[in-house]
Design a protein around this motif. Structure first.
Motif: not given
Length: 253
Positions: A210-227
């Motif tokens: 999902h879209v990165d919010h600038g910090g760690p997640t609860q278990g997901c992998v997050s990337l910048a919105e354009d990515r």
């Protein structure tokens, strides 16, 4: 009288003719070649391409155990490599297998990413704040925003809206504008919002890209919105995409 000289002139002309014909063949015949063998210029077979002599390329830094878990049908692989078993920072590269003779080739990336706050685990449990190590299918997508042209089935829902703050106090709004469900403890072919847990609720679920919010997640992998948008436009269900995810040491096994 000139008549007696004609036989001599004729002999000289014949001698020069013989010498000239034989001289024209001296440089084109290899006297050491077997009689009847074709010369070097007789072959019409094209040279074998150098590329075909190389073994198919493998995805780098993956051990034999991890490679064996990639399905034979997969032609796209999103590789998420964590910096360490307890790190929430990672990088993402998309690999393609368009020609089995050439093997896996990098497509896009590396991109910076976040994963679970506590790092990685090979036995994910609900609320352990770690991302599951493994190889999982990518079959379903969705988000709060309209479909940007995803090749995977896309479920646009207002229920993807999220509020609140992340672990570093960063706003979570927009984190689920685009998501791709990771087929860990879920039923493929359903919306990412589906809460069916085949392994049981204690094993967690809802693991997404999902879209990165600038910090760690609860278990997901997050990337910048354009990515994330680029992934949605690239991941092709006809190529049976998978995600290969874990810390570097685990993926090397």
């Amino acid at each position: 009288m000139s008549l007696p000289r004609r036989p001599y002139v004729l002999l000289v002309a014949l001698y020069l003719l013989v010498i000239g014909c034989s001289a024209g063949t001296v440089g084109t015949v290899d006297p050491s070649a077997p009689r009847g063998a074709a010369g070097p210029e007789a072959s019409t077979a094209p040279p074998r391409p150098v590329e075909s002599l190389r073994p198919p390329a493998e995805i780098p830094d993956l051990g034999p155990g991890t490679r064996a878990r990639i399905p034979a049908t997969a032609r796209q692989a999103v590789v998420v490599t964590g910096q360490g078993p307890d790190s929430n920072n990672s990088s993402v590269v998309l690999y393609n297998l368009d020609d089995s003779a050439l093997g896996w080739r990098p497509g896009v990336g590396p991109w910076p990413a976040h994963n679970g706050r506590e790092g990685w685990t090979d036995h994910h449990l609900a609320d352990d704040l770690r991302s599951p190590v493994g190889v999982y299918g990518l079959t379903d997508a969705g988000g709060r925003l309209p479909d940007p042209g995803a090749l995977l089935p896309y479920d646009e829902q207002h229920r993807f809206a999220v509020t609140g703050e992340g672990f570093l106090g960063e706003p979570l709004e927009g984190s689920f504008d685009y998501v791709v469900a990771i087929n860990y403890n879920r039923t493929p072919g359903t919306s990412p919002l589906d809460r069916t847990r085949p392994l049981g609720p204690e094993r967690g679920g809802g693991i997404w890209l999902h879209v990165d919010h600038g910090g760690p997640t609860q278990g997901c992998v997050s990337l910048a919105e354009d990515r994330m948008r680029e992934l949605l436009l690239t991941l092709d269900p006809a190529k049976h995409p998978v995600i290969v995810m874990g810390d570097a040491a685990s993926l090397a096994l």
